[in-house]
Design an enzyme around this catalytic site. Structure first.
Site, mmCIF file in Angstrom:
data_model
loop_
_atom_site.group_PDB
_atom_site.id
_atom_site.type_symbol
_atom_site.label_atom_id
_atom_site.label_comp_id
_atom_site.label_asym_id
_atom_site.label_seq_id
_atom_site.Cartn_x
_atom_site.Cartn_y
_atom_site.Cartn_z
ATOM 1 N N GLY A 170 0.842 -1.188 0.000
ATOM 2 C CA GLY A 170 0.000 0.000 0.000
ATOM 3 C C GLY A 170 0.878 1.238 0.000
ATOM 4 N NE ARG A 201 -11.207 0.360 6.425
ATOM 5 C CZ ARG A 201 -12.002 0.407 5.387
ATOM 6 N NH1 ARG A 201 -13.123 1.088 5.441
ATOM 7 N NH2 ARG A 201 -11.714 -0.220 4.273
ATOM 8 C CG ASP A 260 -13.491 5.456 10.605
ATOM 9 O OD1 ASP A 260 -13.176 6.181 9.626
ATOM 10 O OD2 ASP A 260 -14.573 4.856 10.685
ATOM 11 C CG ASN A 300 -1.984 6.733 1.994
ATOM 12 O OD1 ASN A 300 -1.701 6.716 0.795
ATOM 13 N ND2 ASN A 300 -2.270 5.616 2.672
ATOM 14 C CE1 TYR A 311 -10.175 6.795 -5.279
ATOM 15 C CE2 TYR A 311 -9.436 7.712 -7.359
ATOM 16 C CZ TYR A 311 -9.155 7.111 -6.152
ATOM 17 O OH TYR A 311 -7.848 6.834 -5.819
ATOM 18 C CE LYS A 339 -8.001 9.737 -3.902
ATOM 19 N NZ LYS A 339 -7.222 9.741 -2.656
ATOM 20 C CB ILE A 374 0.556 2.766 -7.469
ATOM 21 C CG1 ILE A 374 0.636 4.221 -7.954
ATOM 22 C CG2 ILE A 374 1.848 2.302 -6.814
ATOM 23 C CD1 ILE A 374 1.745 4.550 -8.916
ATOM 24 C CB THR A 420 -1.705 -0.620 -3.571
ATOM 25 O OG1 THR A 420 -2.914 -0.184 -4.225
ATOM 26 C CG2 THR A 420 -0.611 0.407 -3.790
HETATM 27 N N1 LIG Z 1 -3.052 2.468 -5.870
HETATM 28 C C1 LIG Z 1 -3.326 3.353 -6.800
HETATM 29 O O1 LIG Z 1 -3.206 3.076 -7.987
HETATM 30 C C2 LIG Z 1 -3.774 4.728 -6.396
HETATM 31 C C3 LIG Z 1 -3.885 5.678 -7.429
HETATM 32 C C4 LIG Z 1 -4.275 6.959 -7.122
HETATM 33 C C5 LIG Z 1 -4.541 7.305 -5.818
HETATM 34 N N2 LIG Z 1 -4.456 6.368 -4.822
HETATM 35 C C6 LIG Z 1 -4.764 6.796 -3.470
HETATM 36 O O2 LIG Z 1 -3.710 6.467 -2.618
HETATM 37 C C7 LIG Z 1 -4.205 6.219 -1.301
HETATM 38 C C8 LIG Z 1 -3.709 4.861 -0.815
HETATM 39 O O3 LIG Z 1 -4.174 3.885 -1.717
HETATM 40 P P1 LIG Z 1 -3.614 2.390 -1.760
HETATM 41 O O4 LIG Z 1 -3.576 2.028 -3.178
HETATM 42 O O5 LIG Z 1 -2.429 2.255 -0.904
HETATM 43 O O6 LIG Z 1 -4.876 1.653 -1.099
HETATM 44 P P2 LIG Z 1 -4.972 0.377 -0.105
HETATM 45 O O7 LIG Z 1 -6.385 -0.087 -0.193
HETATM 46 O O8 LIG Z 1 -3.895 -0.569 -0.418
HETATM 47 O O9 LIG Z 1 -4.717 1.044 1.321
HETATM 48 C C9 LIG Z 1 -5.632 1.983 1.844
HETATM 49 C C10 LIG Z 1 -5.602 1.920 3.352
HETATM 50 O O10 LIG Z 1 -6.563 2.876 3.843
HETATM 51 C C11 LIG Z 1 -7.242 2.283 4.931
HETATM 52 N N3 LIG Z 1 -8.558 2.907 5.126
HETATM 53 C C12 LIG Z 1 -9.637 2.834 4.309
HETATM 54 N N4 LIG Z 1 -10.665 3.498 4.867
HETATM 55 C C13 LIG Z 1 -10.230 4.002 6.042
HETATM 56 C C14 LIG Z 1 -10.814 4.773 7.076
HETATM 57 N N5 LIG Z 1 -12.103 5.157 7.022
HETATM 58 N N6 LIG Z 1 -10.056 5.126 8.139
HETATM 59 C C15 LIG Z 1 -8.763 4.743 8.222
HETATM 60 N N7 LIG Z 1 -8.157 3.979 7.285
HETATM 61 C C16 LIG Z 1 -8.874 3.623 6.203
HETATM 62 C C17 LIG Z 1 -7.352 0.816 4.569
HETATM 63 O O11 LIG Z 1 -7.583 0.010 5.726
HETATM 64 C C18 LIG Z 1 -6.002 0.556 3.914
HETATM 65 O O12 LIG Z 1 -5.029 0.126 4.865
HETATM 66 C C19 LIG Z 1 -5.719 6.333 -1.396
HETATM 67 O O13 LIG Z 1 -6.122 7.644 -0.991
HETATM 68 C C20 LIG Z 1 -5.977 6.139 -2.870
HETATM 69 O O14 LIG Z 1 -7.193 6.726 -3.291
HETATM 70 C C21 LIG Z 1 -4.075 5.087 -5.100
#
Ligand SMILES: NC(=O)c1ccc[n+]([C@@H]2O[C@H](COP(=O)([O-])OP(=O)(O)OC[C@H]3O[C@@H](n4cnc5c(N)ncnc54)[C@H](O)[C@@H]3O)[C@@H](O)[C@H]2O)c1
Length: 254
Positions: free
Chosen positions: A19, A40, A65, A92, A158, A162, A191, A193
Site C-alpha cells: 500500500g 481503521r 477511522d 493517505n 472518486y 480527489k 500503482i 497496491t
Molecule cells: N493504488 C493506486 O493506484 C492509487 C492511485 C491513485 C490514488 N491512490 C490513493 O492512494 C491512497 C492509498 O491507496 P492504496 O492504493 O495504498 O490503497 P490500499 O487499499 O492498499 O490502502 C488503503 C488503506 O486505507 C485504509 N482505510 C480505508 N478506509 C479508512 C478509514 N475510514 N479510516 C482509516 N483507514 C482507512 C485501509 O484500511 C487501507 O489500509 C488512497 O487515498 C488512494 O485513493 C491510489
C-alpha cells in the site's frame, strides 16, 4: 545524513501491504523520522510499525477511522503529548467506489466523499492547528490521484473527492504559506497496491486497454509514491507549496 532526521510524521491508511501508506511510513522511518501509522485496521497498522521497529526505526501505531473527528482528536492528542507537535502528515487513507453514474447510489457517493475528502479536511485542519501551535512550519501531503486531474469513466464520486482534495489543498496552502506550513498534493497513476488489485479485478475486461493508456506500459510501485512523499516531507522541498505532483508513468502527459 538522513533526510527526515528529527521529524515527527503521521501517515494515515498505513496498514495495507502493499500500500502507499505503509511504503511511505517505511521510507520515512528509513530516513530518520519517527512515524505514527494509523488505520481503521489497527492490528495491520501495528504490524507495519513493528516491522519498522524490528529494522531499527521508530514507529507507533493507532487504530483510527479517518471519518471520525473524535478519533482524529485522539490521534493528534497522543502525538502532541508524546512529541509536543507534528512536522509531517500524509493524508493517505482512502477507498475506491467505482461505478458508472447510472449505477452509483447516493450512499456510494456519500461514503466515497466521506472517506476520501471529508477525512482530508479533518486531517489538514488538525495538522495546521498543531503546526501553528509549535510555530516551526511543517509539510502536509494530501494524496489525490490522476483522477483528480483528468476525466476517467466510472469515477464520478472518486473524482469529486480527489479533485476536492487537490483544490482544498491549494486553498489552504495560501492561508498557511507565510507560516512555513507547506501543503501539496500527490497524484498517483496506477500503482500496484491492494486497492489496485481490487480495481483491476472489478475491471478485468479492460485491463490491457488500461495499461495501453500508460506510456511506460506498466503500473507503478508503492516506492514511486513513497519517494515523492519523502521529498515533499523533507526540507529539500522548503520552497514548494500549493503544488501538485503527478507520478503516473506519463499517463496524463498527452
Ligand atoms: N493504488 C493506486 O493506484 C492509487 C492511485 C491513485 C490514488 N491512490 C490513493 O492512494 C491512497 C492509498 O491507496 P492504496 O492504493 O495504498 O490503497 P490500499 O487499499 O492498499 O490502502 C488503503 C488503506 O486505507 C485504509 N482505510 C480505508 N478506509 C479508512 C478509514 N475510514 N479510516 C482509516 N483507514 C482507512 C485501509 O484500511 C487501507 O489500509 C488512497 O487515498 C488512494 O485513493 C491510489
Amino acid at each position: 545524513m538522513a533526510r527526515l532526521t528529527g521529524k515527527i510524521a503521521l501517515v494515515t491508511g498505513g496498514a495495507s501491504v502493499p500500500g502507499l501508506g505503509s511504503a511511505t511510513a517505511i521510507r520515512f522511518a528509513q530516513e530518520g523520522a519517527t512515524v505514527w501509522i494509523t488505520d481503521r485496521d489497527g492490528a495491520g497498522a501495528e504490524k507495519v510499525a513493528a516491522g519498522i521497529r524490528d529494522s531499527g526505526g521508530q514507529a507507533q501505531a493507532m487504530a483510527h477511522d479517518v471519518t471520525s473527528e473524535a478519533e482524529w482528536d485522539a490521534v493528534m492528542a497522543a502525538i502532541t503529548a508524546a512529541h509536543g507537535g507534528l512536522d509531517v502528515i500524509v493524508n493517505n487513507a482512502g477507498i475506491a467506489v467505482l461505478r458508472p453514474i447510472d449505477q452509483m447510489t447516493t450512499a456510494d457517493w456519500m461514503l466515497q466523499n466521506d472517506v476520501n475528502l471529508n477525512s482530508v479536511f479533518y486531517g489538514t485542519q488538525r495538522a495546521v492547528a498543531a503546526m501553528r501551535k509549535a510555530g516551526k512550519g511543517g509539510s502536509i501531503i494530501n494524496i489525490s490521484s490522476v483522477v483528480g486531474q483528468i476525466g476517467v469513466p466510472a469515477c464520478a464520486a472518486y473524482a469529486a473527492a480527489k479533485g476536492g482534495v487537490r483544490m482544498m489543498s491549494k486553498s489552504v496552502a495560501m492561508e498557511t504559506a507565510a507560516e512555513g506550513i507547506r501543503i501539496n498534493t500527490v497524484h498517483p497513476g496506477m500503482i500496484l497496491t491492494n486497492m489496485q488489485d481490487v480495481a483491476t479485478a472489478d475491471n478485468a475486461a479492460n485491463y490491457d486497454a488500461t495499461l495501453a493508456l500508460i506510456p511506460m506500459r506498466k503500473m507503478g510501485e508503492p516506492d514511486d509514491i513513497a519517494n515523492m512523499n519523502l521529498f515533499l516531507a523533507s526540507d529539500e522541498a522548503k520552497y514548494i507549496t500549493g503544488a501538485e505532483f503527478t507520478v503516473d508513468g506519463g499517463m496524463t502527459a498527452n
